[in-house]
Enzyme design. Structure first.
Site, PDB file in Angstrom:
ATOM      1  N   HIS A  52       0.831  -1.221   0.000  1.00 18.05           N
ATOM      2  CA  HIS A  52       0.000   0.000   0.000  1.00 18.05           C
ATOM      3  C   HIS A  52       0.858   1.262   0.000  1.00 18.05           C
ATOM      4  O   HIS A  52       0.543   2.247   0.667  1.00 18.05           O
ATOM      5  CB  HIS A  52      -0.944   0.027   1.204  1.00 18.05           C
ATOM      6  CG  HIS A  52      -1.933  -1.098   1.229  1.00 18.05           C
ATOM      7  ND1 HIS A  52      -3.157  -1.030   0.576  1.00 18.05           N
ATOM      8  CD2 HIS A  52      -1.898  -2.318   1.815  1.00 18.05           C
ATOM      9  CE1 HIS A  52      -3.813  -2.160   0.764  1.00 18.05           C
ATOM     10  NE2 HIS A  52      -3.067  -2.954   1.500  1.00 18.05           N
ATOM     11  N   ASN A 124     -10.123  -3.034   2.194  1.00 21.60           N
ATOM     12  CA  ASN A 124      -9.855  -2.906   0.766  1.00 21.60           C
ATOM     13  C   ASN A 124     -11.142  -2.557   0.027  1.00 21.60           C
ATOM     14  O   ASN A 124     -12.214  -2.475   0.635  1.00 21.60           O
ATOM     15  CB  ASN A 124      -9.277  -4.211   0.204  1.00 21.60           C
ATOM     16  CG  ASN A 124      -7.841  -4.458   0.635  1.00 21.60           C
ATOM     17  OD1 ASN A 124      -7.031  -3.532   0.697  1.00 21.60           O
ATOM     18  ND2 ASN A 124      -7.515  -5.702   0.925  1.00 21.60           N
TER      19      ASN A 124
END
Length: 475
Positions: A52, A124
């Protein structure tokens, strides 16, 4: 005009020319501001997130419009409650310089500044994940990063891993579908993904999943559309989010939950804590909770986005964990990553600090600028007779019944195909064709034996799935 100063407030007489021994002479070590500027520049980049790394964020608010107090006593979920938050979007696999419009899972991490402390929901834009056991997670991430020999991304590694770990097929199908490339962060859903627990005022436990449904509508990009955007703008999602908020076009999401009682969960034919699976809505229908809105951009990207640190270990009374193996591991790995990346006292940074009172006996460590009432009173250990902060057993959760011997258990549920099949069956025909095309494109350079393994898995999901990919590979 404001006076330019050093980091310690000392006035600077000249910021244009270095101090030298004569006009043509060497520089002097006593030019402390030159040394400070060069040394600081060398340290302007902290280690990027291992996963990420590329992200965008905005501030906003969670507003609870429905009464769900029968499920949780958490103040953040009481009807009428308004809670400030920071939401960070991200891509998973790419580095900090990756393009926003690449095919990838998108992170959806929310930091809620509640009246009972910080609650982080690390999710997510997909309700599932590739794995259900974190033992495989470092290896999986290696397949998504660069090959250490070629320093190139390796499709062969990705598909080799996926075909050897068929529990990933559900998430792979989502990734290769239209939703693999959202048109913007505003046009995608978010999910807590993991199973968490709710505790109500009667100390009863419920299992819960969190859903954030975009009110802007789902919009996605094809590979060709994404390529056109990336060629012109690698920061397309960041630009879209920032500019829309600046214009007052604040993005919103409906907040919903799924609930299962402990008894209901125990009777399911699948493991409700398996991150590779969803809870079918006919078993656990969506329950309306409230609305989330983003209405303010960060003013300093490094301070407020790059230094933002999220961890599922940050919970508040009324919200707890579950036996989800991926969640259990992330409870450790996320804060440990932040301790490495930002330092032991990353929680004291303004973007991470709780807005409620903090009383802790963790002391010292680099970059520690918190004093704390406990230390002021002389209490730097516990128990003590100095009036320092003490525990409160009213926050204990109900017992979680655990059975069995300690062992390295293989998952009993080896049904890798039903839920991907259900997803495939509800796809419109045109999306199926794009799914086949996207998979074929992602298999460029993949060894034939690995492709054949993948096709066998697709055949077990649905014959049309395998045949469609075969045809796309031949084009």
């Amino acid at each position: 005009m404001k006076q330019l100063t050093t980091d310690f407030g000392n006035p600077i007489a000249s910021n244009q020319n270095s101090l030298s021994a004569g006009e043509l002479g060497p520089l002097l070590l006593q030019d402390y501001q030159l040394i400070e500027k060069l040394a600081h520049q060398n340290r302007e980049r902290i280690p990027e997130r291992a996963v990420h790394a590329k992200g965008s964020a905005a501030y906003g608010e969670l507003v609870i419009t429905e009464d769900i107090s029968k499920y949780t006593k958490a103040k953040v979920f009481q009807k009428g409650e308004k809670t400030p938050l920071l939401l960070r979007f991200s891509t998973v696999a790419g580095e900090a310089g990756a393009a926003d419009a690449e095919r990838d899972v998108r992170g959806f991490a929310i930091k809620f500044y509640t009246k009972e402390g910080v609650w982080d929901l690390v999710g997510n834009n997909t309700p599932t994940f590739f794995l259900r056991d974190a033992y495989k997670f470092p290896d999986f991430i290696h397949t998504q990063k660069r090959n250490p020999k070629t320093h190139l991304r390796c499709a062969n590694a990705a598909w080799d891993f996926w075909t050897l770990c068929p529990e990933s097929l559900h998430q792979v199908t989502i990734l290769m579908s239209d939703r693999g490339i959202p048109a913007s962060y505003r046009n995608m859903n978010g999910y807590g993904s993991h199973t968490y627990s709710f505790i109500n005022s009667n100390n009863e436990r419920f299992w819960v999943k969190f859903h954030f449904k975009t009110k802007q509508g789902i919009k996605c990009l094809t590979n060709e559309e994404a390529e056109q955007i990336i060629a012109k703008d690698r920061e397309s999602h960041q630009r879209d989010l920032y500019e829309n908020i600046e214009k007052g076009n604040f993005p919103k999401w409906s907040v919903k939950i799924q609930i299962l009682s402990e008894e209901q969960a125990s009777k399911l034919e699948f493991n409700p804590f398996d991150l590779t699976k969803v809870w079918p809505h006919k078993i656990a229908p969506l329950i309306e909770v409230g609305e989330m809105i983003l209405n303010k951009n960060p003013q300093n990207y490094f301070n407020e986005v790059e230094q933002a640190a999220f961890s599922p270990s940050n919970i508040v009374p009324g919200i707890g964990f579950s036996p989800d193996k991926m969640l259990q591991a992330r409870i450790f790995s996320y804060p440990d990553a932040q301790r490495y990346r930002l330092g032991a006292n990353y929680h004291q940074l303004p973007v991470n600090r709780a807005k409620s009172e903090v009383n802790t006996y963790n002391v010292a460590g680099a970059m520690n600028f918190g004093i704390g009432d406990n230390l002021v009173n002389g209490a730097y250990y516990e128990p003590n007779t100095l009036g320092g902060a003490v525990e409160n057993e009213m926050y204990l959760e109900p017992d979680l019944v655990i059975k069995g011997n300690a062992n390295r258990y293989k998952a009993v549920d080896n049904d890798y195909y039903t839920q991907p099949r259900n997803l495939f069956n509800i796809m419109p025909e045109d999306e199926k064709q794009r799914l086949f095309k996207n998979i074929a494109a992602s298999m460029q350079g993949v060894k034939e034996e690995i492709i054949n393994k993948a096709l066998k898995h697709f055949e077990l999901i649905h014959p049309d799935y395998a045949n469609g990919v075969k045809k796309a590979l031949c084009k």
